[in-house]
Scaffold this motif. Sequence first.
Motif, PDB file in Angstrom:
ATOM      1  N   ALA A   1      41.545  19.349  37.422  1.00 36.49           N
ATOM      2  CA  ALA A   1      41.658  20.606  38.181  1.00 36.49           C
ATOM      3  C   ALA A   1      40.969  20.483  39.535  1.00 36.49           C
ATOM      4  O   ALA A   1      39.850  19.998  39.637  1.00 36.49           O
ATOM      5  CB  ALA A   1      41.053  21.754  37.386  1.00 36.49           C
ATOM      6  N   LYS A   2      41.670  20.945  40.544  1.00 35.56           N
ATOM      7  CA  LYS A   2      41.118  20.948  41.903  1.00 35.56           C
ATOM      8  C   LYS A   2      40.814  22.367  42.384  1.00 35.56           C
ATOM      9  O   LYS A   2      40.249  22.557  43.452  1.00 35.56           O
ATOM     10  CB  LYS A   2      42.099  20.262  42.857  1.00 35.56           C
ATOM     11  N   GLU A   3      41.232  23.347  41.587  1.00 40.09           N
ATOM     12  CA  GLU A   3      40.975  24.750  41.922  1.00 40.09           C
ATOM     13  C   GLU A   3      40.479  25.478  40.682  1.00 40.09           C
ATOM     14  O   GLU A   3      41.026  25.315  39.593  1.00 40.09           O
ATOM     15  CB  GLU A   3      42.251  25.423  42.427  1.00 40.09           C
ATOM     16  N   ILE A   4      39.460  26.294  40.868  1.00 31.73           N
ATOM     17  CA  ILE A   4      38.992  27.217  39.843  1.00 31.73           C
ATOM     18  C   ILE A   4      39.350  28.622  40.307  1.00 31.73           C
ATOM     19  O   ILE A   4      38.922  29.056  41.376  1.00 31.73           O
ATOM     20  CB  ILE A   4      37.463  27.105  39.605  1.00 31.73           C
ATOM     21  N   HIS A   5      40.166  29.302  39.521  1.00 37.08           N
ATOM     22  CA  HIS A   5      40.670  30.633  39.863  1.00 37.08           C
ATOM     23  C   HIS A   5      39.927  31.647  38.992  1.00 37.08           C
ATOM     24  O   HIS A   5      40.117  31.683  37.778  1.00 37.08           O
ATOM     25  CB  HIS A   5      42.175  30.667  39.594  1.00 37.08           C
ATOM     26  N   ILE A   6      39.057  32.448  39.623  1.00 40.38           N
ATOM     27  CA  ILE A   6      38.192  33.342  38.858  1.00 40.38           C
ATOM     28  C   ILE A   6      38.537  34.799  39.141  1.00 40.38           C
ATOM     29  O   ILE A   6      38.364  35.294  40.255  1.00 40.38           O
ATOM     30  CB  ILE A   6      36.706  33.095  39.186  1.00 40.38           C
ATOM     31  N   VAL A   7      39.047  35.469  38.123  1.00 45.08           N
ATOM     32  CA  VAL A   7      39.352  36.893  38.188  1.00 45.08           C
ATOM     33  C   VAL A   7      38.929  37.510  36.870  1.00 45.08           C
ATOM     34  O   VAL A   7      39.177  36.950  35.813  1.00 45.08           O
ATOM     35  CB  VAL A   7      40.869  37.139  38.409  1.00 45.08           C
ATOM     36  N   SER A   8      38.269  38.650  36.933  1.00 47.78           N
ATOM     37  CA  SER A   8      37.892  39.286  35.665  1.00 47.78           C
ATOM     38  C   SER A   8      37.921  40.799  35.805  1.00 47.78           C
ATOM     39  O   SER A   8      38.739  41.339  36.549  1.00 47.78           O
ATOM     40  CB  SER A   8      36.521  38.791  35.196  1.00 47.78           C
ATOM     41  N   ALA A   9      37.030  41.472  35.117  1.00 49.77           N
ATOM     42  CA  ALA A   9      37.032  42.928  35.083  1.00 49.77           C
ATOM     43  C   ALA A   9      35.907  43.484  35.957  1.00 49.77           C
ATOM     44  O   ALA A   9      35.125  42.741  36.541  1.00 49.77           O
ATOM     45  CB  ALA A   9      36.865  43.392  33.631  1.00 49.77           C
ATOM     46  N   HIS A  10      35.860  44.812  36.028  1.00 49.74           N
ATOM     47  CA  HIS A  10      34.834  45.496  36.833  1.00 49.74           C
ATOM     48  C   HIS A  10      33.697  45.892  35.902  1.00 49.74           C
ATOM     49  O   HIS A  10      33.629  47.012  35.426  1.00 49.74           O
ATOM     50  CB  HIS A  10      35.428  46.714  37.529  1.00 49.74           C
TER      51      HIS A  10
END
Length: 354
Positions: free
Chosen positions: A98-107
């Motif tokens: 992996a060359k990208e870490i995509h971080i999305v989560s909650a509030h």
Amino acid sequence: MKNIISKIEKKERINFDEALKLYDLDLATLGELANNIREVRFGKKTYFNINRHINPTNICKDVCKFCAFSANRKNPNPYTMSIDEIVQTAIKAHEKGAKEIHIVSAHNPNAGLEWYLGMFKEIKKALPDIHIKALTAAEINFLSETYNLSYEEVIDKMIENGVDSMPGGGAEIFDEAVRKKICGGKVSSENWLKIHEIWHKKGKKSNATMLFGHIESKKARIDHMMRLRELQDKTGGFNAFIPLVYQKENNYLKVDNFPTGNEILKTYAISRIVLDNFPHLKAYWVTSTVNLALIAQEYGADDLDGTIQKESINSAAGAKSANGLELDEFIHFIKDSGFIPVERDSLYNELKVW
């Protein structure tokens, strides 16, 4: 309709009413118009990256009706990863290419600002060369409100701690009436656009999404595209537009008429035509299915996202994406569909042609 087709063939920009009328055009003609634009720009290349999605928490103060990920009535299993867990996950992903870490989560109102920012800092410390794509405009709005910071202050802290680009999530649909019904507590349409404009002015790139196939109208979709086109004219900061197909399981948004493959492909094609100033159009295989995402490469799309490795948000609502795709399988799918697989980095620099 002939006049509209003529304008598109002459590479002239179409307006709102003309864009809306494209939904009345037959799929074959519409696909040909969009594919011509795609092939002039990219030929038969289909882009992807080797990435890892990390969704660090599902505890959220907002209750969006379309969401099956957040820990509330439909998902009674709350979690929050420690920073060490997040870093170790990133390291393992990097070891797999992996060359990208995509971080999305909650509030998550309990996690703390240092938790949100600390994960980026520690990932960069462990993996200096990894690209971190993180925090939607909705998350930035949440941090701004919770910690009494301006959008610019939150963005500056993100950059200081290692965030390289922003994902396009949280846009959903800009139509205010629909937005109030499906995600009333989330960032407003105006502020979503404002946050991305600030990000672009910092010299950074981002993506833009549109959630469609729920209770929105075709007019709302075109309005959404037009607002994005207007901002892109100002900043040029968007890399890609990503139409996200609504996932209907395990949520409280009751949708009886799920879009057909015909309508989904028309929406991709219209996006390619309307968003003449967006470089890339991504058919995100997670929400559209791999097969339809590959067909969408003939309807204007030129990107599939990536291998992902693990995905929690859309799979909670029924998408078949929980464990991502293996690289060899990904490449096979693209080649078998008649396209040339091109591994890219997060900013669309070509790394390898397969």
